[in-house]
Design a protein around this motif. Structure first.
Motif, PDB file in Angstrom:
ATOM      1  N   GLY A 130       0.799  -1.102  -0.027  1.00 54.28           N
ATOM      2  CA  GLY A 130       0.103   0.016   0.019  1.00 54.28           C
ATOM      3  C   GLY A 130       0.891   1.326  -0.089  1.00 54.28           C
ATOM      4  O   GLY A 130       1.777   1.273   0.285  1.00 54.28           O
ATOM      5  N   GLU A 131       0.390   2.157  -0.593  1.00 54.15           N
ATOM      6  CA  GLU A 131       0.758   3.639  -0.645  1.00 54.15           C
ATOM      7  C   GLU A 131       1.100   4.101   0.805  1.00 54.15           C
ATOM      8  O   GLU A 131       0.446   3.430   1.953  1.00 54.15           O
ATOM      9  CB  GLU A 131       0.313   4.682  -1.559  1.00 54.15           C
ATOM     10  CG  GLU A 131       0.145   4.113  -2.775  1.00 54.15           C
ATOM     11  CD  GLU A 131      -1.169   4.972  -3.514  1.00 54.15           C
ATOM     12  OE1 GLU A 131      -0.697   5.691  -4.472  1.00 54.15           O
ATOM     13  OE2 GLU A 131      -2.254   4.696  -3.191  1.00 54.15           O
ATOM     14  N   ASN A 132       2.149   5.152   1.109  1.00 55.09           N
ATOM     15  CA  ASN A 132       1.941   5.853   2.362  1.00 55.09           C
ATOM     16  C   ASN A 132       0.498   6.374   2.748  1.00 55.09           C
ATOM     17  O   ASN A 132      -0.254   6.944   1.745  1.00 55.09           O
ATOM     18  CB  ASN A 132       2.994   7.002   2.470  1.00 55.09           C
ATOM     19  CG  ASN A 132       4.478   6.590   2.345  1.00 55.09           C
ATOM     20  OD1 ASN A 132       4.609   5.289   3.068  1.00 55.09           O
ATOM     21  ND2 ASN A 132       5.230   7.300   1.765  1.00 55.09           N
ATOM     22  N   GLY A 133       0.038   6.001   3.912  1.00 52.41           N
ATOM     23  CA  GLY A 133      -1.334   6.636   4.198  1.00 52.41           C
ATOM     24  C   GLY A 133      -2.558   5.677   3.726  1.00 52.41           C
ATOM     25  O   GLY A 133      -3.505   5.827   4.118  1.00 52.41           O
ATOM     26  N   ALA A 134      -2.185   4.482   3.411  1.00 49.68           N
ATOM     27  CA  ALA A 134      -3.102   3.523   2.869  1.00 49.68           C
ATOM     28  C   ALA A 134      -3.845   2.833   4.045  1.00 49.68           C
ATOM     29  O   ALA A 134      -5.052   2.375   3.940  1.00 49.68           O
ATOM     30  CB  ALA A 134      -2.540   2.412   1.976  1.00 49.68           C
ATOM     31  N   GLY A 135      -3.208   2.990   5.255  1.00 50.12           N
ATOM     32  CA  GLY A 135      -3.863   1.902   6.399  1.00 50.12           C
ATOM     33  C   GLY A 135      -2.951   1.253   6.930  1.00 50.12           C
ATOM     34  O   GLY A 135      -3.372   0.372   7.808  1.00 50.12           O
ATOM     35  N   LYS A 136      -1.731   0.522   6.345  1.00 44.50           N
ATOM     36  CA  LYS A 136      -0.895  -0.619   6.479  1.00 44.50           C
ATOM     37  C   LYS A 136      -0.650  -0.642   8.155  1.00 44.50           C
ATOM     38  O   LYS A 136      -0.675  -1.680   8.794  1.00 44.50           O
ATOM     39  CB  LYS A 136       0.266  -0.744   5.703  1.00 44.50           C
ATOM     40  CG  LYS A 136      -0.089  -0.694   4.281  1.00 44.50           C
ATOM     41  CD  LYS A 136       1.270  -0.973   3.478  1.00 44.50           C
ATOM     42  CE  LYS A 136       2.286  -0.116   3.796  1.00 44.50           C
ATOM     43  NZ  LYS A 136       2.066   1.297   3.248  1.00 44.50           N
ATOM     44  N   THR A 137       0.047   0.501   8.355  1.00 46.28           N
ATOM     45  CA  THR A 137       0.416   0.575  10.179  1.00 46.28           C
ATOM     46  C   THR A 137      -0.689   0.430  10.921  1.00 46.28           C
ATOM     47  O   THR A 137      -0.548  -0.043  11.961  1.00 46.28           O
ATOM     48  CB  THR A 137       1.437   1.803  10.114  1.00 46.28           C
ATOM     49  OG1 THR A 137       2.415   1.520   9.225  1.00 46.28           O
ATOM     50  CG2 THR A 137       1.752   1.715  11.596  1.00 46.28           C
ATOM     51  N   THR A 138      -1.746   1.219  10.691  1.00 41.66           N
ATOM     52  CA  THR A 138      -3.017   1.020  11.533  1.00 41.66           C
ATOM     53  C   THR A 138      -3.366  -0.137  11.560  1.00 41.66           C
ATOM     54  O   THR A 138      -3.666  -0.572  12.676  1.00 41.66           O
ATOM     55  CB  THR A 138      -4.048   2.170  10.795  1.00 41.66           C
ATOM     56  OG1 THR A 138      -3.599   3.433  10.967  1.00 41.66           O
ATOM     57  CG2 THR A 138      -5.473   1.919  11.677  1.00 41.66           C
ATOM     58  N   LEU A 139      -3.542  -0.993  10.477  1.00 37.71           N
ATOM     59  CA  LEU A 139      -3.786  -2.494  10.684  1.00 37.71           C
ATOM     60  C   LEU A 139      -3.003  -3.295  11.347  1.00 37.71           C
ATOM     61  O   LEU A 139      -3.612  -4.021  12.544  1.00 37.71           O
ATOM     62  CB  LEU A 139      -3.936  -3.259   9.163  1.00 37.71           C
ATOM     63  CG  LEU A 139      -4.401  -4.532   9.239  1.00 37.71           C
ATOM     64  CD1 LEU A 139      -5.736  -4.813   9.967  1.00 37.71           C
ATOM     65  CD2 LEU A 139      -4.472  -4.894   7.652  1.00 37.71           C
ATOM     66  N   ILE A 140      -1.538  -2.996  11.314  1.00 44.11           N
ATOM     67  CA  ILE A 140      -0.777  -3.747  12.251  1.00 44.11           C
ATOM     68  C   ILE A 140      -0.984  -3.350  13.503  1.00 44.11           C
ATOM     69  O   ILE A 140      -0.959  -4.430  14.619  1.00 44.11           O
ATOM     70  CB  ILE A 140       0.603  -3.452  11.639  1.00 44.11           C
ATOM     71  CG1 ILE A 140       1.072  -4.157  10.267  1.00 44.11           C
ATOM     72  CG2 ILE A 140       1.611  -3.923  12.747  1.00 44.11           C
ATOM     73  CD1 ILE A 140       2.168  -3.731   9.731  1.00 44.11           C
ATOM     74  N   ARG A 141      -1.342  -2.163  14.044  1.00 42.82           N
ATOM     75  CA  ARG A 141      -1.433  -1.830  15.318  1.00 42.82           C
ATOM     76  C   ARG A 141      -2.682  -2.564  15.761  1.00 42.82           C
ATOM     77  O   ARG A 141      -2.664  -2.682  16.956  1.00 42.82           O
ATOM     78  CB  ARG A 141      -1.562  -0.054  15.333  1.00 42.82           C
ATOM     79  CG  ARG A 141      -0.169   0.601  15.248  1.00 42.82           C
ATOM     80  CD  ARG A 141      -0.227   1.989  15.384  1.00 42.82           C
ATOM     81  NE  ARG A 141      -1.052   2.408  16.574  1.00 42.82           N
ATOM     82  CZ  ARG A 141      -0.232   2.459  17.669  1.00 42.82           C
ATOM     83  NH1 ARG A 141       1.018   2.424  17.815  1.00 42.82           N
ATOM     84  NH2 ARG A 141      -0.862   3.072  18.779  1.00 42.82           N
ATOM     85  N   ILE A 142      -3.459  -2.568  15.312  1.00 44.17           N
ATOM     86  CA  ILE A 142      -4.802  -3.202  15.526  1.00 44.17           C
ATOM     87  C   ILE A 142      -4.579  -4.901  15.684  1.00 44.17           C
ATOM     88  O   ILE A 142      -4.888  -5.206  16.786  1.00 44.17           O
ATOM     89  CB  ILE A 142      -5.922  -2.934  14.471  1.00 44.17           C
ATOM     90  CG1 ILE A 142      -6.370  -1.726  14.384  1.00 44.17           C
ATOM     91  CG2 ILE A 142      -7.096  -4.133  14.795  1.00 44.17           C
ATOM     92  CD1 ILE A 142      -7.413  -1.156  13.419  1.00 44.17           C
ATOM     93  N   LEU A 143      -3.773  -5.282  14.857  1.00 48.65           N
ATOM     94  CA  LEU A 143      -3.606  -6.945  15.040  1.00 48.65           C
ATOM     95  C   LEU A 143      -2.554  -7.239  16.259  1.00 48.65           C
ATOM     96  O   LEU A 143      -2.725  -8.155  16.970  1.00 48.65           O
ATOM     97  CB  LEU A 143      -2.581  -7.075  13.982  1.00 48.65           C
ATOM     98  CG  LEU A 143      -3.504  -7.247  12.419  1.00 48.65           C
ATOM     99  CD1 LEU A 143      -2.478  -7.777  11.202  1.00 48.65           C
ATOM    100  CD2 LEU A 143      -4.569  -8.191  12.605  1.00 48.65           C
ATOM    101  N   THR A 144      -1.677  -6.194  16.585  1.00 51.61           N
ATOM    102  CA  THR A 144      -1.076  -6.284  17.850  1.00 51.61           C
ATOM    103  C   THR A 144      -1.557  -5.756  19.091  1.00 51.61           C
ATOM    104  O   THR A 144      -0.799  -5.660  20.119  1.00 51.61           O
ATOM    105  CB  THR A 144       0.342  -5.620  17.621  1.00 51.61           C
ATOM    106  OG1 THR A 144       0.325  -4.561  17.185  1.00 51.61           O
ATOM    107  CG2 THR A 144       1.207  -6.420  16.702  1.00 51.61           C
ATOM    108  N   GLY A 145      -2.921  -5.085  19.036  1.00 53.62           N
ATOM    109  CA  GLY A 145      -3.501  -4.879  20.211  1.00 53.62           C
ATOM    110  C   GLY A 145      -3.059  -3.590  20.864  1.00 53.62           C
ATOM    111  O   GLY A 145      -3.345  -2.944  21.891  1.00 53.62           O
TER     112      GLY A 145
END
Length: 316
Positions: A37-52
């Motif tokens: 995904g591009e910058n700002g696509a939501g990748k890091t947000t998704l990872i933060r959700i997966l790791t609590g």
């Protein structure tokens, strides 16, 4: 095959921004799963959700059959995680930080960490604050792998690594998957991802545009170049399930990136009055990514198409 990660209709809303908009993913055990995904696509947000570390606005997810909202500490204990900018205690030495982290795991952690540090040729007595960006990345990778996690989550993990170390590290991810471990990889390095990933998901503007095995994805998307007698020639609409992901025109050349294209569609285009040639070309993962994120084929694609049509004897 069991799913080690499952998400269903995940949404994450911030003030003035929808970071995730109904993300549904299933990640199988023993695979290298790449999230692009591009910058700002939501990748890091998704990872933060997966790791609590982040609670979603709505939707559900499970990681190793655990709920990140309730079992975040257990997920972090059993998983490994490396970000593009790992947070390390700068005042500690390389050996000290391994000993400190080892107190949280079993007796095998420290020997594995020390072996990894020796392989990367980083002195154990050197302070973290005195390490280069690449050396810090190597320490973070060593810490994340020393407890042999069943799930390894990597957010731009090769940032700062030299080419040889980057290649060796990525090849080791294939070995981990072969041993039954799972790698969840977020990266901008398309060539690297293409070499190691089993499954590709493309996240764009908070939405999963596609999630397929790499081979299936590459087989299903193709660039079609059409040579025309007149730039104003109207091409026929392609039947379902064909999907035009991107289109560009330069003079009497038209280029389209099409998903689910077949030989019948070639004949449909070639038989159109005013069409003098049709050629197809397979795409790299980077080109497929660009097509799914809403951009037209580059000028270079048209140049290649023109050359291909000339070779076939078409009129350019």
């Amino acid at each position: 095959m069991n799913h080690i990660i499952q998400t269903s209709d995940l949404t994450m809303r911030f003030r003035g921004c929808d970071a995730l908009r109904g993300v549904t993913l299933n990640v199988d055990e023993g695979t290298v799963f790449a999230l692009l995904g591009e910058n700002g696509a939501g990748k890091t947000t998704l990872i933060r959700i997966l790791t609590g570390f982040q609670m979603p606005t709505s939707g559900t997810c499970r990681v190793m059959n655990l709920d990140p909202a309730k079992d975040a500490l257990e997920i972090r204990r059993r998983a490994g995680y490396v970000s593009d900018a790992p947070a390390l205690y700068d005042w500690m030495g390389v050996g000290e930080i391994g000993w400190f982290a080892g107190t949280l795991y079993d007796k095998h952690f420290l020997p594995r960490y020390q072996e990894s540090i020796r392989r990367y040729e980083i002195p154990e007595d050197r302070k973290i604050r005195h390490l280069s960006k690449g050396q810090r990345a190597k320490v973070a990778l060593s810490l994340s792998l020393a407890h042999d996690p069943e799930l390894l989550i990597l957010d731009e993990p090769t940032s700062g690594l030299d080419p040889k170390v980057r290649r060796d590290f990525l090849e080791s991810m294939i070995d981990r998957a072969a041993s039954g471990r799972t790698v969840f990889l977020s990266s901008h390095q398309m060539a690297e991802v293409e070499r190691v990933a089993d499954v590709i998901a493309i996240l764009h503007d908070g939405i999963v545009r596609v999630c397929e095995p790499l081979d299936t994805l590459k087989d299903s998307v193709i660039e079609v170049a059409v040579s025309l007698e007149d730039p104003l020639v109207v091409l026929p609409a392609l039947p379902e399930p064909a999907e035009v992901l991107g289109e560009a025109s330069y003079g009497r050349q038209r280029s389209m990136v099409i998903r689910h294209y077949d030989s019948g569609m070639h004949d449909l285009l070639a038989s159109r009055v005013g069409v003098t040639g049709v050629s197809e070309r397979t795409l790299s993962l980077e080109e497929i990514f660009i097509a799914f994120t809403g951009k037209s084929p580059p000028r270079e694609a048209i140049d290649r198409a023109e050359a291909a049509v000339e070779i076939e004897g078409g009129v350019v």
